[in-house]
Scaffold this motif. Structure first.
Motif, PDB file in Angstrom:
ATOM      1  N   MET A 134       0.838  -1.202   0.000  1.00 27.82           N
ATOM      2  CA  MET A 134       0.000   0.000   0.000  1.00 27.82           C
ATOM      3  C   MET A 134       0.873   1.251   0.000  1.00 27.82           C
ATOM      4  O   MET A 134       0.696   2.150  -0.788  1.00 27.82           O
ATOM      5  N   ALA A 135       1.834   1.237   0.933  1.00 23.65           N
ATOM      6  CA  ALA A 135       2.706   2.401   1.050  1.00 23.65           C
ATOM      7  C   ALA A 135       3.411   2.665  -0.282  1.00 23.65           C
ATOM      8  O   ALA A 135       3.559   3.808  -0.707  1.00 23.65           O
ATOM      9  N   LYS A 136       3.768   1.579  -0.920  1.00 22.39           N
ATOM     10  CA  LYS A 136       4.503   1.699  -2.174  1.00 22.39           C
ATOM     11  C   LYS A 136       3.652   2.406  -3.219  1.00 22.39           C
ATOM     12  O   LYS A 136       4.114   3.286  -3.933  1.00 22.39           O
ATOM     13  N   LYS A 137       2.363   2.042  -3.235  1.00 21.71           N
ATOM     14  CA  LYS A 137       1.475   2.612  -4.237  1.00 21.71           C
ATOM     15  C   LYS A 137       1.297   4.113  -4.017  1.00 21.71           C
ATOM     16  O   LYS A 137       1.253   4.892  -4.949  1.00 21.71           O
ATOM     17  N   LYS A 138       1.219   4.526  -2.729  1.00 20.85           N
ATOM     18  CA  LYS A 138       1.048   5.940  -2.431  1.00 20.85           C
ATOM     19  C   LYS A 138       2.240   6.747  -2.917  1.00 20.85           C
ATOM     20  O   LYS A 138       2.109   7.807  -3.498  1.00 20.85           O
ATOM     21  N   ARG A 139       3.427   6.193  -2.679  1.00 22.00           N
ATOM     22  CA  ARG A 139       4.623   6.918  -3.077  1.00 22.00           C
ATOM     23  C   ARG A 139       4.620   7.110  -4.587  1.00 22.00           C
ATOM     24  O   ARG A 139       4.947   8.171  -5.082  1.00 22.00           O
ATOM     25  N   LYS A 140       4.216   6.052  -5.266  1.00 22.19           N
ATOM     26  CA  LYS A 140       4.159   6.130  -6.726  1.00 22.19           C
ATOM     27  C   LYS A 140       3.337   7.333  -7.163  1.00 22.19           C
ATOM     28  O   LYS A 140       3.680   8.052  -8.071  1.00 22.19           O
ATOM     29  N   ARG A 141       2.199   7.510  -6.485  1.00 18.50           N
ATOM     30  CA  ARG A 141       1.277   8.552  -6.908  1.00 18.50           C
ATOM     31  C   ARG A 141       1.919   9.936  -6.825  1.00 18.50           C
ATOM     32  O   ARG A 141       1.655  10.799  -7.642  1.00 18.50           O
ATOM     33  N   PHE A 142       2.803  10.108  -5.827  1.00 18.88           N
ATOM     34  CA  PHE A 142       3.426  11.425  -5.715  1.00 18.88           C
ATOM     35  C   PHE A 142       4.523  11.628  -6.757  1.00 18.88           C
ATOM     36  O   PHE A 142       4.647  12.679  -7.338  1.00 18.88           O
ATOM     37  N   LEU A 143       5.301  10.571  -6.969  1.00 24.58           N
ATOM     38  CA  LEU A 143       6.464  10.751  -7.825  1.00 24.58           C
ATOM     39  C   LEU A 143       6.139  10.558  -9.299  1.00 24.58           C
ATOM     40  O   LEU A 143       6.812  11.077 -10.158  1.00 24.58           O
ATOM     41  N   TRP A 144       5.091   9.766  -9.557  1.00 18.53           N
ATOM     42  CA  TRP A 144       4.855   9.369 -10.940  1.00 18.53           C
ATOM     43  C   TRP A 144       3.697  10.124 -11.548  1.00 18.53           C
ATOM     44  O   TRP A 144       2.785  10.537 -10.861  1.00 18.53           O
ATOM     45  N   PRO A 145       3.719  10.216 -12.873  1.00 21.90           N
ATOM     46  CA  PRO A 145       2.539  10.733 -13.550  1.00 21.90           C
ATOM     47  C   PRO A 145       1.351   9.786 -13.281  1.00 21.90           C
ATOM     48  O   PRO A 145       1.542   8.587 -13.063  1.00 21.90           O
ATOM     49  N   ALA A 146       0.162  10.366 -13.274  1.00 18.96           N
ATOM     50  CA  ALA A 146      -1.039   9.577 -12.987  1.00 18.96           C
ATOM     51  C   ALA A 146      -1.140   8.364 -13.920  1.00 18.96           C
ATOM     52  O   ALA A 146      -1.549   7.283 -13.513  1.00 18.96           O
ATOM     53  N   ASP A 147      -0.749   8.560 -15.185  1.00 19.60           N
ATOM     54  CA  ASP A 147      -0.774   7.490 -16.175  1.00 19.60           C
ATOM     55  C   ASP A 147      -0.037   6.250 -15.686  1.00 19.60           C
ATOM     56  O   ASP A 147      -0.551   5.145 -15.729  1.00 19.60           O
ATOM     57  N   ASP A 148       1.190   6.475 -15.210  1.00 23.18           N
ATOM     58  CA  ASP A 148       2.017   5.348 -14.792  1.00 23.18           C
ATOM     59  C   ASP A 148       1.434   4.652 -13.586  1.00 23.18           C
ATOM     60  O   ASP A 148       1.474   3.432 -13.478  1.00 23.18           O
ATOM     61  N   ALA A 149       0.841   5.438 -12.683  1.00 20.01           N
ATOM     62  CA  ALA A 149       0.232   4.840 -11.500  1.00 20.01           C
ATOM     63  C   ALA A 149      -0.916   3.938 -11.913  1.00 20.01           C
ATOM     64  O   ALA A 149      -1.040   2.809 -11.439  1.00 20.01           O
ATOM     65  N   GLU A 150      -1.745   4.421 -12.830  1.00 18.62           N
ATOM     66  CA  GLU A 150      -2.885   3.620 -13.256  1.00 18.62           C
ATOM     67  C   GLU A 150      -2.446   2.373 -14.013  1.00 18.62           C
ATOM     68  O   GLU A 150      -3.018   1.293 -13.852  1.00 18.62           O
ATOM     69  N   LEU A 151      -1.407   2.537 -14.850  1.00 16.20           N
ATOM     70  CA  LEU A 151      -0.899   1.370 -15.588  1.00 16.20           C
ATOM     71  C   LEU A 151      -0.346   0.331 -14.620  1.00 16.20           C
ATOM     72  O   LEU A 151      -0.533  -0.865 -14.796  1.00 16.20           O
ATOM     73  N   SER A 152       0.334   0.801 -13.564  1.00 16.07           N
ATOM     74  CA  SER A 152       0.882  -0.128 -12.577  1.00 16.07           C
ATOM     75  C   SER A 152      -0.231  -0.863 -11.866  1.00 16.07           C
ATOM     76  O   SER A 152      -0.149  -2.059 -11.602  1.00 16.07           O
ATOM     77  N   LEU A 153      -1.312  -0.135 -11.586  1.00 17.03           N
ATOM     78  CA  LEU A 153      -2.467  -0.749 -10.937  1.00 17.03           C
ATOM     79  C   LEU A 153      -3.053  -1.834 -11.836  1.00 17.03           C
ATOM     80  O   LEU A 153      -3.433  -2.918 -11.371  1.00 17.03           O
ATOM     81  N   LEU A 154      -3.094  -1.548 -13.146  1.00 10.36           N
ATOM     82  CA  LEU A 154      -3.594  -2.528 -14.108  1.00 10.36           C
ATOM     83  C   LEU A 154      -2.716  -3.777 -14.131  1.00 10.36           C
ATOM     84  O   LEU A 154      -3.202  -4.899 -14.227  1.00 10.36           O
ATOM     85  N   ALA A 155      -1.409  -3.549 -14.079  1.00  6.96           N
ATOM     86  CA  ALA A 155      -0.472  -4.669 -14.203  1.00  6.96           C
ATOM     87  C   ALA A 155      -0.335  -5.448 -12.904  1.00  6.96           C
ATOM     88  O   ALA A 155       0.126  -6.586 -12.907  1.00  6.96           O
ATOM     89  N   LEU A 156      -0.763  -4.837 -11.798  1.00  7.61           N
ATOM     90  CA  LEU A 156      -0.502  -5.431 -10.491  1.00  7.61           C
ATOM     91  C   LEU A 156      -1.050  -6.867 -10.316  1.00  7.61           C
ATOM     92  O   LEU A 156      -0.301  -7.747  -9.884  1.00  7.61           O
ATOM     93  N   PRO A 157      -2.327  -7.131 -10.638  1.00 11.17           N
ATOM     94  CA  PRO A 157      -2.827  -8.502 -10.416  1.00 11.17           C
ATOM     95  C   PRO A 157      -1.997  -9.551 -11.153  1.00 11.17           C
ATOM     96  O   PRO A 157      -1.608 -10.565 -10.562  1.00 11.17           O
ATOM     97  N   ALA A 158      -1.686  -9.293 -12.424  1.00  8.23           N
ATOM     98  CA  ALA A 158      -0.910 -10.265 -13.186  1.00  8.23           C
ATOM     99  C   ALA A 158       0.515 -10.354 -12.639  1.00  8.23           C
ATOM    100  O   ALA A 158       1.122 -11.426 -12.614  1.00  8.23           O
ATOM    101  N   PHE A 159       1.046  -9.204 -12.165  1.00 10.87           N
ATOM    102  CA  PHE A 159       2.378  -9.214 -11.580  1.00 10.87           C
ATOM    103  C   PHE A 159       2.403 -10.136 -10.357  1.00 10.87           C
ATOM    104  O   PHE A 159       3.306 -10.952 -10.195  1.00 10.87           O
ATOM    105  N   LEU A 160       1.362 -10.015  -9.515  1.00  7.18           N
ATOM    106  CA  LEU A 160       1.278 -10.890  -8.342  1.00  7.18           C
ATOM    107  C   LEU A 160       1.191 -12.351  -8.774  1.00  7.18           C
ATOM    108  O   LEU A 160       1.821 -13.224  -8.170  1.00  7.18           O
ATOM    109  N   TRP A 161       0.421 -12.601  -9.822  1.00 10.77           N
ATOM    110  CA  TRP A 161       0.337 -13.973 -10.335  1.00 10.77           C
ATOM    111  C   TRP A 161       1.732 -14.477 -10.701  1.00 10.77           C
ATOM    112  O   TRP A 161       2.108 -15.590 -10.342  1.00 10.77           O
TER     113      TRP A 161
END
Lengths: 300, 311
Positions: B1-28
């Motif tokens: 969770m903490a990691k995702k928050k940091r992303k939001r500050f440092l990254w463009p919104a686009d990258d945060a959303e793309l990471s969120l999209l990729a996250l389930p498959a990444f966990l797989w």
């Protein structure tokens, strides 16, 4: 496709036609054979053996299976449920990561591409996978053991990525962004609807691999109530009395069953239950299947 | 969770959303692809189950290369490697030559409807599982009711126990493998043939070339790259075998052991018989050998056609 410029003579054509007729028959013969045995009476099989055309026509094997609905229907439900749920899950996982790594400016693109790529060349092998899944992740005797391990394949991810990259115009995404859409909205409302052919292809790959899977059951499932059709057929091939034996645990008198059961026919009737949906569906879906294969062959 | 928050500050919104999209498959991928890669450490352990997998790994003693010494000194391992490589050599040769030949022939048929019907029929076996195929093979070969024995008897021969005659099984296995995968190969080569520029054929006809010459001088050279690619890609998998073909179809018959024991069969059997040391050592051997061959194959693909290489 060879049009008028490259025509073989009528005789050669006829020879080729005959050749492919025979080859096609060899490819289809098993279907006919399975269907015919499942429709033969048990007596005629015992007396005359299996034959390509039923000697004495009978639906007793199917009547028997329908009487055993406690086992058969359950297995059918397991197979269908695993196929539907797995295909859905797999398609979502595959397209979402595929879309992410298809975006050119994405910071983690390189990293995630490697995450997807490495399993294509190296894997932990069966033993370690088996212990991780059954012991650490607790998937033993769980339906999830049939669903999760097959949900994602790097090949499918590459197919999805290639499609997104080559068919969705960058300008479309840019204009959606100007209208205030985020990437998740673009993925759900633009990328997916524009990618129906590749989603169809991937869903087909997935549903065939789920429907046809028996290996996961063999590894992780001991509970007779969680066997899929394929796993049930595996058991019955190894031990024809399996149905009779297990019927007892499901509240049916087993000795009575063992006597009345059309053993040979029942085996093939289960095989037929597995094959019929495939045989009916694939001629129609073949085109998506082929398009998926050819997209996958060309890397973007 | 903490990691995702940091992303939001440092990254463009686009990258945060793309990471969120990729996250389930990444966990797989982490759970089902990368955890097992670390799990291969059990090949170097004297693995005993004690509690869960992690505590078992920690509590098991290190065995060094003992598991591998044990593996490579056993006769079964040599047999399995030899069988795997041998069958694959035949599968690769026939699995290239036949689909190419069939695709060339079927593309010549005058009627395009016939082409479609034949292709659909020949694709059918690809969609059957080995369990179903095993049932079909049983219907042909079973001792009591099998079609072969019934036919043999009616022709005056005696019945034979096919599942104990290992001299026939290499042929049966090769036939089944070719039969199952023929349609798949044809699809790939037909797509390549369809992509050949028709102008070549027009020019050839004007020069008086026969269809035979056109096939050798135009079609084959045009699809050569695809053939080489498919060939090399299958070379990359020479240490893997189709478990269903070698285990399900011969019904795990002991009499056929010497002709059906491939690496995958050996790994599965030693896993089930709880000789984990041997199983994990052979699984690791297969993964490493497989990795080396796949990477070398990929290296070769790059030489032939950089566009088609995986990396």
């Amino acid at each position: 496709m060879q049009s008028k410029f490259n025509r073989i003579s009528k005789v050669t054509n006829a020879a080729f036609f005959l050749f492919f007729t025979i080859t096609s028959l060899i490819c289809l013969a098993p279907l006919v054979f399975v269907a015919s045995i499942s429709l033969s009476s048990e007596r005629s099989i015992q007396d005359l053996g299996y034959s390509m055309i039923p000697r004495v026509f009978s639906v007793e094997a199917y009547v028997f299976l329908s009487q055993q609905s406690a086992i058969i229907l359950r297995a059918l439900m397991v197979s269908a449920g695993v196929t539907v749920f797995g295909t859905l899950l797999g398609a979502i996982l595959t397209t979402s990561i595929g879309y992410a790594i298809s975006r050119p400016g994405y910071k983690l693109r390189g990293f995630l591409t490697w995450v997807v790529f490495i399993p294509m060349v190296f894997n932990g092998g069966l033993v370690s996978t088996y212990y991780i899944n059954s012991n650490l992740l607790g998937l033993r005797d769980s339906f999830l053991a049939l669903v999760l391990p097959l949900a994602v394949s790097s090949f499918n991810v590459v197919v999805a990525k290639t499609f997104f990259k080559s068919t969705i115009p960058e300008s479309l995404i840019e204009s959606a962004k100007l209208d205030g859409a985020g990437q998740i909205a673009i993925y759900a409302r633009i990328a997916l609807p524009l990618s129906l052919p590749v989603i169809a292809a991937i869903s087909l790959f997935l549903s065939f691999s789920y429907w046809n899977d028996w290996f996961q059951s063999m590894l992780y499932i001991d509970d007779a109530k969680k066997l899929s059709l394929q796993a049930l057929l595996t058991q019955i091939m190894a031990n024809v009395d399996y149905l009779a034996k297990n019927a007892a645990t499901m509240g049916i008198s087993s000795s009575q069953l063992a006597r009345s059961m059309p053993k040979e026919g029942a085996r093939m009737a289960i095989a037929a239950l597995i094959v019929i949906p495939i045989a009916c569906a694939y001629p129609f879906f073949q085109k998506y299947f082929i398009s998926g294969l050819t997209v996958g062959a060309v890397k973007g | 969770m903490a990691k995702k928050k940091r992303k939001r500050f440092l990254w463009p919104a686009d990258d945060a959303e793309l990471s969120l999209l990729a996250l389930p498959a990444f966990l797989w991928y982490v759970l089902f692809a990368y955890l097992p890669m670390f799990g291969i450490v059990i090949a170097f352990k004297n693995f005993k189950i004690k509690g869960n997998f992690i505590t078992s790994i920690i509590s098991s003693e290190w065995a060094g290369f003992a598991n591998f010494r044990f593996l490579f000194s056993s006769a079964d391992a040599g047999l399995a490697v030899r069988n795997t490589l041998g069958y694959n050599a035949i599968f690769i040769i026939l699995g290239t030559a036949l689909p190419v030949g069939f695709a060339l022939m079927i593309s010549q048929l005058h009627s395009s409807r016939a082409k479609k019907v034949f292709q659909t029929a020949m694709f059918m076996p690809y969609f059957l599982s080995w369990v179903v195929i095993s049932a079909v093979v049983w219907a042909f070969l079973s001792y009591d009711h099998g079609l072969f024995n019934t036919l043999a008897e009616s022709l005056g021969f005696s019945r034979s126990n096919w599942y104990m005659k290992k001299e026939y099984w290499p042929f049966i296995l090769v036939f089944l493998n070719v039969w199952k995968n023929l349609g798949y190969g044809m699809v790939v080569y037909l797509a390549a043939i369809a992509g050949v520029d028709q102008a070549f054929y027009e020019a050839a006809v004007i020069d008086g070339a026969t269809p035979w010459q056109q096939t050798w001088k135009i079609t084959l050279p045009s699809i050569k790259t695809v053939i080489v690619l498919m060939f090399i890609l299958s070379m990359g998998r020479v240490f893997y075998s189709d478990f269903g073909l070698f285990y399900q179809v011969p019904r795990d018959s002991n009499s056929l052991f010497t002709v059906t024991n491939t690496i995958d069969v050996m790994v599965y059997k030693s896993l089930k018989s709880a000789t984990v040391g041997m199983a994990s050592a052979s699984a690791l051997f297969q993964s490493v050998a497989g990795c080396v061959t796949i990477l070398s194959a990929n290296f070769l693909v790059r030489k032939v056609d950089p566009e088609s290489a995986m990396i």
